[in-house]
Design an enzyme around this catalytic site. Structure first.
Site, mmCIF file in Angstrom:
data_model
loop_
_atom_site.group_PDB
_atom_site.id
_atom_site.type_symbol
_atom_site.label_atom_id
_atom_site.label_comp_id
_atom_site.label_asym_id
_atom_site.label_seq_id
_atom_site.Cartn_x
_atom_site.Cartn_y
_atom_site.Cartn_z
ATOM 1 N N CYS A 1 7.351 -4.886 5.730
ATOM 2 C CA CYS A 1 6.248 -4.545 4.834
ATOM 3 C C CYS A 1 5.019 -5.358 5.201
ATOM 4 O O CYS A 1 5.121 -6.561 5.469
ATOM 5 C CB CYS A 1 6.663 -4.840 3.393
ATOM 6 S SG CYS A 1 5.419 -4.431 2.166
ATOM 7 N N HIS B 1 9.891 3.576 0.032
ATOM 8 C CA HIS B 1 9.373 2.203 0.118
ATOM 9 C C HIS B 1 7.960 2.147 -0.464
ATOM 10 O O HIS B 1 7.651 1.285 -1.295
ATOM 11 C CB HIS B 1 9.386 1.766 1.588
ATOM 12 C CG HIS B 1 8.734 0.449 1.854
ATOM 13 N ND1 HIS B 1 9.446 -0.643 2.297
ATOM 14 C CD2 HIS B 1 7.437 0.036 1.760
ATOM 15 C CE1 HIS B 1 8.609 -1.662 2.453
ATOM 16 N NE2 HIS B 1 7.383 -1.272 2.139
ATOM 17 N N GLU B 2 7.100 3.069 -0.029
ATOM 18 C CA GLU B 2 5.711 3.061 -0.505
ATOM 19 C C GLU B 2 5.625 3.425 -1.985
ATOM 20 O O GLU B 2 4.812 2.864 -2.726
ATOM 21 C CB GLU B 2 4.843 4.000 0.338
ATOM 22 C CG GLU B 2 4.736 3.614 1.804
ATOM 23 C CD GLU B 2 4.255 2.194 2.047
ATOM 24 O OE1 GLU B 2 3.498 1.643 1.220
ATOM 25 O OE2 GLU B 2 4.647 1.614 3.078
ATOM 26 N N HIS C 1 6.068 0.533 -4.234
ATOM 27 C CA HIS C 1 4.842 -0.249 -4.449
ATOM 28 C C HIS C 1 4.077 0.253 -5.675
ATOM 29 O O HIS C 1 3.482 -0.537 -6.410
ATOM 30 C CB HIS C 1 3.911 -0.164 -3.233
ATOM 31 C CG HIS C 1 4.284 -1.068 -2.108
ATOM 32 N ND1 HIS C 1 4.256 -2.440 -2.211
ATOM 33 C CD2 HIS C 1 4.677 -0.791 -0.838
ATOM 34 C CE1 HIS C 1 4.621 -2.968 -1.055
ATOM 35 N NE2 HIS C 1 4.886 -1.985 -0.202
#
EC number: 3.5.1.88
Length: 169
Positions: A94, A136-137, A140
């Site tokens: 990341c 994953h994004e 966030h």
């Protein structure tokens, strides 16, 4: 277009939940252009707006291999409509946790809905690296980092390594 500063752990903004975008307009497209330029400069394959301190539900991504033509992707207000029961491990890194990589288990396939760069609604299936990267994004956007999926000990080691790396820089 401008390259923006990428926030790194333990910056408190990274734990913030991002807000939905009202509409895709020129101002938002300018943000997405900046995000893409920032991501390419890092270099990385995905970036959420909160990683540059903007708490909006926006992601940019480019999974083209080195030497291939760029394939920028834009995801506004993305949501997962379905996730497979089968999971797959993948070593993740990341831009907000520089120089640290670890394996995370995630659903192997997902179905997404999002608005694209033009503001059009799109539904799309994702698998492989695309599925890993979009999940994953999207984490966030909820204030979750990939290290939050690890044990407390590994998470603390990652943050310690990032702080040490920052001091050396």
């Amino acid at each position: 277009m401008a390259i923006r500063e990428i926030l790194v752990v333990p910056h408190p903004a990274l734990k913030q939940v991002s807000q939905p975008v009202e509409k895709v307009d020129d101002e938002l497209r300018a943000l997405m252009d900046d995000m893409l330029e920032t991501m390419y400069a890092a270099p990385g394959i995905g970036l959420a707006a909160i990683q540059i301190g903007v708490p909006k539900r926006v992601i940019v991504m480019d999974l083209a291999r080195e030497g291939e033509e760029k394939q920028p992707r834009y995801f506004v207000n993305p949501e997962i409509l379905w996730a497979s029961d089968d999971t797959a491990p993948y070593e993740e890194g990341c831009l907000s946790v520089p120089e640290y990589y670890d394996e995370v288990e995630r659903p192997a396939r997902v179905k997404l809905r999002y608005l694209n760069y033009q503001g059009e609604q799109v539904e799309e299936d994702a698998e492989g690296l695309f599925a890993v990267c979009i999940q994953h994004e999207m984490d966030h956007l909820e204030g979750v980092l990939f290290i939050d999926h690890l044990s407390r000990l590994k998470r603390e080691q990652a943050i310690k390594k990032v702080k040490k790396h920052a001091k050396a820089a």
